[in-house]
Design an enzyme around this catalytic site. Sequence first.
Site, PDB file in Angstrom:
ATOM      1  N   LYS A 164       5.809  26.127  29.179  1.00  0.00           N
ATOM      2  CA  LYS A 164       7.549  25.711  28.980  1.00  0.00           C
ATOM      3  C   LYS A 164       7.346  24.410  28.741  1.00  0.00           C
ATOM      4  O   LYS A 164       6.654  23.540  29.065  1.00  0.00           O
ATOM      5  CB  LYS A 164       7.993  26.382  30.230  1.00  0.00           C
ATOM      6  CG  LYS A 164       9.533  26.445  30.221  1.00  0.00           C
ATOM      7  CD  LYS A 164      10.086  26.904  31.442  1.00  0.00           C
ATOM      8  CE  LYS A 164      11.606  26.952  31.410  1.00  0.00           C
ATOM      9  NZ  LYS A 164      12.218  27.596  32.642  1.00  0.00           N
ATOM     10  N   SER A 174      15.929  30.917  32.058  1.00  0.00           N
ATOM     11  CA  SER A 174      15.480  29.989  30.938  1.00  0.00           C
ATOM     12  C   SER A 174      14.251  29.878  30.464  1.00  0.00           C
ATOM     13  O   SER A 174      13.943  29.541  29.546  1.00  0.00           O
ATOM     14  CB  SER A 174      16.035  28.761  31.523  1.00  0.00           C
ATOM     15  OG  SER A 174      15.245  28.176  32.657  1.00  0.00           O
ATOM     16  N   SER A 192      14.687  32.022  36.639  1.00  0.00           N
ATOM     17  CA  SER A 192      14.207  31.604  35.580  1.00  0.00           C
ATOM     18  C   SER A 192      13.076  32.104  35.146  1.00  0.00           C
ATOM     19  O   SER A 192      12.580  32.064  33.675  1.00  0.00           O
ATOM     20  CB  SER A 192      14.467  30.108  35.059  1.00  0.00           C
ATOM     21  OG  SER A 192      15.771  29.659  35.138  1.00  0.00           O
TER      22      SER A 192
END
Lengths: 473, 479
Positions: free
Chosen positions: B69, B145, B169
Amino acid sequence: MEYETVIGLEVHAQLKTNTKAFCGCRNEFGLEPNSSVCPVCLGFPGSLPVLNKRAFELAIKTALALGCRIQPLTKFDRKNYFYPDLPKNFQISQYDMPLSLNGFLQIEEEGYKKRIGIKRIHLEEDAGKLMHEENNSLVDFNRAGTPLMEIVSEPDMSSPQEAYDYLTALKLILQYLEVSECSMEKGTLRCDANISLREKGAKALGVKAELKNLNSFKAVKAALEYEEIRQRAALEAGGKIIQETRLWNDASLKTVPMRSKEEAQDYRYFPEPDLISFTIGEKEVEGIRKTIPELPLKRRQRFSDDYGLSRYDAGVLISDRLLADYFEGCLKIRNAPKPIANWLNGPVMSFMNERGASIAELGIRQGDLIDLIALVEDGTINNLTAKDVLREMLQTKSSPRDIIKQKDLAQISDSGELSGLIEEAVRENEKTVADYKAGKVSALMFLVGQVMRKSKGKANPNLLQDMIKRRLS
Amino acid sequence: MELNRLTIHELLDNKEIAAPDIFDSLARRIKDVEGKVKAFVRVDRTESGQPRQNPQAETLLKGIPIVIKDNICVKGSLTECCSKILQGFSPPYDATVITKLRAAGAAIYGLRANMDEFAFGSSTENSCFGASRNPHDPSRVPGGSSGGSAACVAADEAIAALGSDTGGSIRQPASFCGVVGLKPSYGRVSRYGLIAFASSLDQIGPITKDVRDAAILLSVIAGYDEMDSTSQRIPVADYTKALTGDIKGLKIGVPKEYFVEGVDKEVKDAAREAIEVFKKKGAVVRDISLKYTEYAVPTYYIIATAEASSNLARFDAVQYGYRPKLPAKASLIEMYKKARGEGFGQEAKRRIILGTYVLSHGYYDAYYLRAQKVRTLIKGDFDRALNEVDCVITPTSPSCAFRIGEKLEDPLSMYLSDIYTISANLAGIPAISIPAGMSKSGLPIGIQILGKAFDEATVLRAAHSFEQNTEWHKIKPNL
């Protein structure tokens, strides 16, 4: 109306640790700009603080020495504000759970003794440093993240002199504890002062001004004196004091407003989530307590009691920890406190002042100093010559005996040699001799001086005086 | 063989497979489907983005690429949190999880997954690089996210990925994309090098194709780190050993507060059916109550935004990141305003303002302090419940993936899509989302299993047992 002054001080002392408060970077003054930085102290994204245990111990040591209560549970908080030399735009500090509370500092100066309360002592990190050029501002982050200890006093001081004495006493304690270098020039000791006036006897505090930019103890005193007058004048004229931060201007010797409370910062304190609150064990506290040395006031008392020194002499000696240690080292060689103290507080200290050097930096071997004193006492040299010998010792590192031999400085105690010089002086100063005989006592000293000069300072002064008296009687 | 479709353990089982072949296979797949999925923000082919050849062949992960990420620092490789304000930021250090992955032989190819800017969002629409898409229906969001991380794993553009989870997330996008997402206990995995959103809630975790892979990756990245004071010195197990398949007698709690109005019927039904699967395997299921559940969302948004407002203060254009064009005589304040005004997106600004407000003088007690107290109550809720049961099962999200743009103008409804995941972050406990059904419209449904703090083993054991007895995790999107 009569007013009284109320003063409280906030002192920031940079702690003497090898590394910074929350990372492993070197904590050292005077390095090349931005050479002692890492992602943590630069506040880079993703970096996290880890508490320097040594910094914590030094703050606890100070707190114990100042009689503070060590808090069993302590935590760090974030103080949020934007500033270009503050890498994270928040400062890791302590807000509502500082590591210690409620201590005091005893000041004992001529004519008075006073206990000044210590409200709290806590740890925080320092910011970097800005340097402004014509069109640029440069940032040096070496200082960012260095460990600071903030010592906040109660508003217990009632004159600028007391504030000055408090600072002097505090600095001395910090130096005894070896927790901080305490140099205002290097910024390792900084002070902000709060001052207000109130009607004499009133309980409530008046509206205060916070004074910043105080870069010496003298400046603290001068700024407080200025502010005392300014506030009194304003009050007497029926005006009001507004709560504000004022800057001391060393050139104009005035304080000027910086910002008023209306525009004061909202720091939005909240617990630092990257450092978990922690407890301090009783055992750990006791371990730190054991490292506290004898503190200045106690040492002064002991010097008076045990060595029979005057309070003044003891006070001068203890005002420099290294000098006091040196003194006690000398005593181990020869137990003669008074002459040693006289020499240290007199000639030795004036050499220290002259050279801006510590006793260690002067480099006088304790044995040599004892020897020098003995040589004066046994009449080998006189006091005057001894000072010259000391100067020579500093330059050449030779022993006093070698210097005396080499430079032929031994005192003349041979009456034959002296009487020749006396005859010469009597011949050359007929008028003085006549004055003496007419009863003018001071004329004798003039003759002694003349002979001393002829002997190049080597004449034994006591013997000389006796001989002249006899010659003229 | 399409290597890109395999899991970590399948690749490890097949000793013939060479590391470069895995990457080639992924590269082909990315070329084919990335146009539709938009899971990646960059593929960094610079030296720092390349896998380090590990001379020891017996390393655990043997050159298997892991997608990272965009908020996890990789040394020398752009790490921008999908925010304009971090434009050009290339950290001079590896996050601890990256160091651990490298040590285990994993390949960090510089495959960086898209995310909501600074992890602010539940849809991966708040990225300065544009939205990612749900591989099962590209008109829908992948969740957020860590939407990029979940989407690339679901689309077989990755073997596995790392995400971060502050309020769900990892789990919510895993649920939306039909993959496995694990949020470890707070303090289990070092946060060093994770660009902070909310420090007391953030945790890095794996997003994988099945539970075994999650266990493998957790075993690699977990553990105490002296660089992170909040990481805990609690021994790390080989979590794959927990995957026994045996859950006989396992006590499972089902909180009634998670099966109320507002939850999609399909989601509720899937969760109920899942519970039946557990029962069949010998688990003991009982109803429980977590009575502070309804306060989780407001509590979370106060604490998370408060911490975020402070964490994001460092982005001021002084040291790194986006520096705006300024008039010659611009003041410092003008620089701050312009950099932050232009650098942060809408949602980031919203959260900074909210966080600043709840911390400001006069409001602290009413908001932040109260939220901390409620947080303690919520944690107490779980402590009590998990004293009586071994784990808790809930839906992961009240609905399946929603349409792109659907909730963008309604932040509150967006915030509510994390309603079931937020509590685990407030309580600091581990939680996993696993596929447990498909809606009629062909969208994955996930269930969540929560466990005691630092008892990831039980959570993984339960999740694995369910997976062994169902086929949901095998459903691939049609791309």
